[in-house]
Scaffold this motif. Structure first.
Motif, PDB file in Angstrom:
ATOM      1  N   MET A 289       0.451  -1.659  -0.344  1.00  0.00           N
ATOM      2  CA  MET A 289      -0.065   0.404  -0.168  1.00  0.00           C
ATOM      3  C   MET A 289       0.886   1.055   0.083  1.00  0.00           C
ATOM      4  O   MET A 289       1.633   0.883   0.941  1.00  0.00           O
ATOM      5  CB  MET A 289      -0.520  -0.065   1.572  1.00  0.00           C
ATOM      6  CG  MET A 289      -1.802   1.706   1.342  1.00  0.00           C
ATOM      7  SD  MET A 289      -3.185   1.220   2.194  1.00  0.00           S
ATOM      8  CE  MET A 289      -2.012   0.514   4.046  1.00  0.00           C
ATOM      9  N   ILE A 290       0.614   1.834  -1.404  1.00  0.00           N
ATOM     10  CA  ILE A 290       1.197   3.779  -0.694  1.00  0.00           C
ATOM     11  C   ILE A 290       0.575   4.813  -0.225  1.00  0.00           C
ATOM     12  O   ILE A 290      -0.734   4.912  -0.733  1.00  0.00           O
ATOM     13  CB  ILE A 290       1.713   3.961  -2.158  1.00  0.00           C
ATOM     14  CG1 ILE A 290       2.493   2.741  -3.241  1.00  0.00           C
ATOM     15  CG2 ILE A 290       1.740   5.416  -2.003  1.00  0.00           C
ATOM     16  CD1 ILE A 290       2.657   2.810  -4.675  1.00  0.00           C
ATOM     17  N   VAL A 291       1.369   5.297   0.947  1.00  0.00           N
ATOM     18  CA  VAL A 291       0.591   6.298   1.335  1.00  0.00           C
ATOM     19  C   VAL A 291       0.879   7.693   0.606  1.00  0.00           C
ATOM     20  O   VAL A 291       2.506   7.903   0.808  1.00  0.00           O
ATOM     21  CB  VAL A 291       0.799   6.977   2.725  1.00  0.00           C
ATOM     22  CG1 VAL A 291       0.146   7.896   2.902  1.00  0.00           C
ATOM     23  CG2 VAL A 291      -0.300   5.072   3.166  1.00  0.00           C
ATOM     24  N   HIS A 292       0.143   8.575   0.655  1.00  0.00           N
ATOM     25  CA  HIS A 292       0.545  10.067  -0.132  1.00  0.00           C
ATOM     26  C   HIS A 292      -0.203  10.745   0.434  1.00  0.00           C
ATOM     27  O   HIS A 292      -1.161  10.756   1.095  1.00  0.00           O
ATOM     28  CB  HIS A 292      -0.034  10.278  -1.564  1.00  0.00           C
ATOM     29  CG  HIS A 292       0.293   9.545  -2.447  1.00  0.00           C
ATOM     30  ND1 HIS A 292       1.033   9.318  -3.702  1.00  0.00           N
ATOM     31  CD2 HIS A 292      -0.577   8.083  -3.010  1.00  0.00           C
ATOM     32  CE1 HIS A 292       0.888   8.023  -3.814  1.00  0.00           C
ATOM     33  NE2 HIS A 292      -0.446   7.797  -4.089  1.00  0.00           N
ATOM     34  N   TYR A 293       0.710  11.898   1.524  1.00  0.00           N
ATOM     35  CA  TYR A 293       0.631  12.708   2.306  1.00  0.00           C
ATOM     36  C   TYR A 293       0.065  14.382   1.916  1.00  0.00           C
ATOM     37  O   TYR A 293       1.375  14.629   1.390  1.00  0.00           O
ATOM     38  CB  TYR A 293       1.721  12.492   3.434  1.00  0.00           C
ATOM     39  CG  TYR A 293       1.930  11.440   4.682  1.00  0.00           C
ATOM     40  CD1 TYR A 293       1.024  11.256   5.081  1.00  0.00           C
ATOM     41  CD2 TYR A 293       3.002  10.859   3.800  1.00  0.00           C
ATOM     42  CE1 TYR A 293       1.306  10.264   5.887  1.00  0.00           C
ATOM     43  CE2 TYR A 293       2.521   9.500   4.418  1.00  0.00           C
ATOM     44  CZ  TYR A 293       2.653   8.575   5.714  1.00  0.00           C
ATOM     45  OH  TYR A 293       2.374   7.788   6.377  1.00  0.00           O
ATOM     46  N   LEU A 294      -0.637  14.705   2.258  1.00  0.00           N
ATOM     47  CA  LEU A 294      -0.967  16.315   1.538  1.00  0.00           C
ATOM     48  C   LEU A 294      -1.160  17.065   3.154  1.00  0.00           C
ATOM     49  O   LEU A 294      -1.317  17.391   3.389  1.00  0.00           O
ATOM     50  CB  LEU A 294      -2.519  16.369   0.747  1.00  0.00           C
ATOM     51  CG  LEU A 294      -2.320  17.620  -0.492  1.00  0.00           C
ATOM     52  CD1 LEU A 294      -1.581  17.481  -0.755  1.00  0.00           C
ATOM     53  CD2 LEU A 294      -4.486  17.164  -0.577  1.00  0.00           C
ATOM     54  N   MET A 295       0.290  17.834   2.510  1.00  0.00           N
ATOM     55  CA  MET A 295       0.931  18.914   3.907  1.00  0.00           C
ATOM     56  C   MET A 295       0.403  20.374   3.512  1.00  0.00           C
ATOM     57  O   MET A 295       1.483  20.779   2.962  1.00  0.00           O
ATOM     58  CB  MET A 295       2.258  18.421   4.281  1.00  0.00           C
ATOM     59  CG  MET A 295       2.149  16.893   5.122  1.00  0.00           C
ATOM     60  SD  MET A 295       3.716  17.070   5.557  1.00  0.00           S
ATOM     61  CE  MET A 295       3.377  15.505   5.822  1.00  0.00           C
TER      62      MET A 295
ATOM     63  N   VAL B 286       3.937   1.993   2.750  1.00  0.00           N
ATOM     64  CA  VAL B 286       3.821   1.251   3.944  1.00  0.00           C
ATOM     65  C   VAL B 286       3.762  -0.336   3.779  1.00  0.00           C
ATOM     66  O   VAL B 286       2.963  -0.428   3.062  1.00  0.00           O
ATOM     67  CB  VAL B 286       2.413   1.880   4.983  1.00  0.00           C
ATOM     68  CG1 VAL B 286       3.252   3.994   5.280  1.00  0.00           C
ATOM     69  CG2 VAL B 286       1.367   1.693   4.688  1.00  0.00           C
ATOM     70  N   ASP B 287       4.202  -1.198   4.491  1.00  0.00           N
ATOM     71  CA  ASP B 287       3.319  -2.307   4.812  1.00  0.00           C
ATOM     72  C   ASP B 287       1.944  -2.872   5.602  1.00  0.00           C
ATOM     73  O   ASP B 287       1.462  -3.387   5.351  1.00  0.00           O
ATOM     74  CB  ASP B 287       4.530  -3.338   6.231  1.00  0.00           C
ATOM     75  CG  ASP B 287       5.890  -2.984   4.893  1.00  0.00           C
ATOM     76  OD1 ASP B 287       6.072  -3.651   3.834  1.00  0.00           O
ATOM     77  OD2 ASP B 287       7.308  -3.037   5.287  1.00  0.00           O
ATOM     78  N   SER B 288       1.591  -1.645   6.724  1.00  0.00           N
ATOM     79  CA  SER B 288       0.418  -1.586   7.285  1.00  0.00           C
ATOM     80  C   SER B 288      -0.187  -0.241   7.891  1.00  0.00           C
ATOM     81  O   SER B 288       0.988   0.488   7.372  1.00  0.00           O
ATOM     82  CB  SER B 288       0.626  -2.559   8.624  1.00  0.00           C
ATOM     83  OG  SER B 288       1.523  -2.209   9.501  1.00  0.00           O
ATOM     84  N   VAL B 289      -1.140  -0.468   8.174  1.00  0.00           N
ATOM     85  CA  VAL B 289      -1.972   0.245   8.498  1.00  0.00           C
ATOM     86  C   VAL B 289      -1.331   1.270   9.507  1.00  0.00           C
ATOM     87  O   VAL B 289      -1.230   2.673  10.088  1.00  0.00           O
ATOM     88  CB  VAL B 289      -4.004   0.738   9.068  1.00  0.00           C
ATOM     89  CG1 VAL B 289      -4.292   1.602   9.060  1.00  0.00           C
ATOM     90  CG2 VAL B 289      -4.169   0.062   7.366  1.00  0.00           C
ATOM     91  N   ALA B 290      -0.949  -0.027  10.818  1.00  0.00           N
ATOM     92  CA  ALA B 290      -0.281   1.004  11.907  1.00  0.00           C
ATOM     93  C   ALA B 290       1.054   2.212  11.406  1.00  0.00           C
ATOM     94  O   ALA B 290       1.269   2.855  12.099  1.00  0.00           O
ATOM     95  CB  ALA B 290      -0.065  -0.030  12.766  1.00  0.00           C
ATOM     96  N   GLU B 291       1.262   1.857  10.813  1.00  0.00           N
ATOM     97  CA  GLU B 291       2.621   2.897  10.497  1.00  0.00           C
ATOM     98  C   GLU B 291       2.274   3.690   9.615  1.00  0.00           C
ATOM     99  O   GLU B 291       3.469   4.785   9.481  1.00  0.00           O
ATOM    100  CB  GLU B 291       3.712   2.165   8.538  1.00  0.00           C
ATOM    101  CG  GLU B 291       4.147   0.862   9.058  1.00  0.00           C
ATOM    102  CD  GLU B 291       5.365  -0.261   8.100  1.00  0.00           C
ATOM    103  OE1 GLU B 291       5.697   0.376   7.325  1.00  0.00           O
ATOM    104  OE2 GLU B 291       5.259  -1.181   8.755  1.00  0.00           O
ATOM    105  N   ILE B 292       1.503   4.748   8.894  1.00  0.00           N
ATOM    106  CA  ILE B 292       1.145   5.644   8.336  1.00  0.00           C
ATOM    107  C   ILE B 292       0.976   7.279   9.177  1.00  0.00           C
ATOM    108  O   ILE B 292       2.144   7.636   9.225  1.00  0.00           O
ATOM    109  CB  ILE B 292       0.023   5.535   8.113  1.00  0.00           C
ATOM    110  CG1 ILE B 292      -0.981   4.814   6.753  1.00  0.00           C
ATOM    111  CG2 ILE B 292      -1.466   6.728   8.058  1.00  0.00           C
ATOM    112  CD1 ILE B 292      -2.141   4.133   6.857  1.00  0.00           C
ATOM    113  N   GLY B 293       1.324   6.337  10.366  1.00  0.00           N
ATOM    114  CA  GLY B 293       0.771   7.502  11.424  1.00  0.00           C
ATOM    115  C   GLY B 293       2.027   8.032  11.947  1.00  0.00           C
ATOM    116  O   GLY B 293       2.665   8.818  12.157  1.00  0.00           O
ATOM    117  N   ALA B 294       3.034   6.530  12.631  1.00  0.00           N
ATOM    118  CA  ALA B 294       5.211   7.200  12.714  1.00  0.00           C
ATOM    119  C   ALA B 294       5.471   7.495  11.645  1.00  0.00           C
ATOM    120  O   ALA B 294       6.502   7.667  11.690  1.00  0.00           O
ATOM    121  CB  ALA B 294       5.196   5.577  13.146  1.00  0.00           C
ATOM    122  N   LEU B 295       5.194   7.093  10.525  1.00  0.00           N
ATOM    123  CA  LEU B 295       5.922   7.606   9.215  1.00  0.00           C
ATOM    124  C   LEU B 295       5.154   8.792   9.070  1.00  0.00           C
ATOM    125  O   LEU B 295       6.443   9.994   8.749  1.00  0.00           O
ATOM    126  CB  LEU B 295       5.903   6.453   7.983  1.00  0.00           C
ATOM    127  CG  LEU B 295       6.243   5.385   8.329  1.00  0.00           C
ATOM    128  CD1 LEU B 295       5.632   4.131   6.773  1.00  0.00           C
ATOM    129  CD2 LEU B 295       8.056   5.008   7.858  1.00  0.00           C
TER     130      LEU B 295
END
Length: 363
Positions: A1-7, A82-91
């Motif tokens: 899963m790829i997460v794109h952060y919009l800041m 990311v490998d899991s949903v749990a990594e979203i906040g930490a990254l």
């Protein structure tokens, strides 16, 4: 899963001057349009965009870029796997620290591109919106509550997306789908920040009026509100395909539609209140001035009486007759009483206004 952060962050102060001109996107329009892909250009007479251009994240060890908007807002877009949903906040915390450490540099670069003065306040990231990008048949390893409450939309070629508050998701690996989602959210972000900035201006003007400060032109508030509403309406009419669908979904979830409906009425009500408040204060000043003039009128009257009497009688050295002395004393008392009454009434009006302000603010 790829997460794109919009800041998103502000690089210039929002004001009516940002609504005067409309800019075309910097990217050239394609010579031919592929009807099987999401379109990038806007349509018809509303062919303008709030997205002025994209800049690389120079000096960062991050994979991403910066979208620069016309309404004084830009957004850093950072992508990671990311490998899991749990990594979203930490990254996210690490990425946010890196962006914040060089936010002043980003603000200066964006303001130079647009030709505007940089924001005078302390710059910073307004918030973070996370876009999870998954394969069409992929699902989350853990439930994501914000996605559960988002609005599900359909894009071209069977693509599905969910637009929520703080979180969104898209099930596609196609670049045109992702671009439509990111840019649609960024356009909605600019509209939201514009409405929020105007609301802050309304509150500041009200507080200034409450403190008795001078307001140059409260009608400028209503004019800016109409310009912003017209700008957003024209933008909505120009958005096409996926960008339009994503924008409309975000506008509903974030409450922008409610701002559309109430913006003009609220700005008119605020302007009218400020004008009434200013008029009431001016009327109070005029009342105190008139009371003082009323007291001074007694002085003029006493002088007139004394002058008429003095001109109609003979004069002599020393103390005059009892009649002349009596008239002179009466004229002096009239002048004294009138002056005292005028001063007392004027100063008591000031104290009453102050007590009324204290009581009203107390409630």
């Amino acid at each position: 899963m790829i997460v794109h952060y919009l800041m998103p962050f502000r690089y210039a102060e929002f004001g009516p001057e940002l609504l005067l001109g409309f800019h075309q996107p910097l990217a050239p329009r394609p010579a031919t349009i592929d009807p099987t892909r999401e379109r990038r250009e806007h349509s018809g007479a509303s062919a303008f965009s709030t997205i002025i251009g994209a800049l690389p994240l120079a000096g960062f060890e991050l994979s991403g870029y910066v979208l620069v908007g016309q309404l004084g807002v830009a957004a850093a877009v950072i992508s990671t796997e990311v490998d899991s949903v749990a990594e979203i906040g930490a990254l996210e915390l690490g990425f946010l620290d890196q962006i914040e450490s060089k936010i002043a540099q980003l603000v200066a670069t964006c303001s130079d591109l647009v030709g505007r003065s940089a924001s005078a306040g302390r710059p910073g990231v307004l918030w973070v919106h996370r876009i999870a990008q998954l394969s069409p048949d992929e699902s989350f390893d853990k439930p994501m509550v914000p996605i559960d409450y988002g609005v599900t939309i359909s894009l071209s070629r069977g693509c599905r997306a969910v637009i929520g508050s703080g979180y969104s998701a898209i099930w596609s690996h196609d670049a045109d789908h992702l671009e439509a989602c990111v840019q649609g959210l960024f356009v909605a972000t600019q509209a939201w920040v514009g409405y929020d900035s105007l609301s802050e201006t309304m509150v500041d003007l009200l507080e200034s009026a409450e403190r008795g400060e001078s307001i140059d032109d409260s009608a400028q508030l209503a004019l800016t509100a109409r310009r912003l509403r017209g700008f957003v309406q024209r933008l909505e009419g120009g958005l096409v395909d996926g960008r339009s669908v994503v924008y409309n979904a975000a506008a509903g979830v974030w409450g922008i539609i409610g701002e559309h409906e109430s913006l003009i009425d609220r700005s008119d009500a605020y302007s009218e209140f400020i004008q009434l408040r200013t008029g009431a204060r001016q009327a109070s000043v005029d009342k105190r001035r008139n009371l003082l003039l009323f007291g001074l009128a007694f002085t003029s009257l006493s002088q007139t009486i004394l002058a008429v009497y003095d001109n109609s009688t003979l004069t002599q050295a020393g103390l005059g007759s009892p009649t002349r002395v009596g008239v002179s004393v009466a004229a002096g008392l009239i002048a004294l009483v009138g002056t005292v009454v005028g001063i007392v009434w004027a100063t008591s009006g000031v104290r009453k206004d102050r007590r009324w302000d204290v009581l009203r603010r107390g409630y």
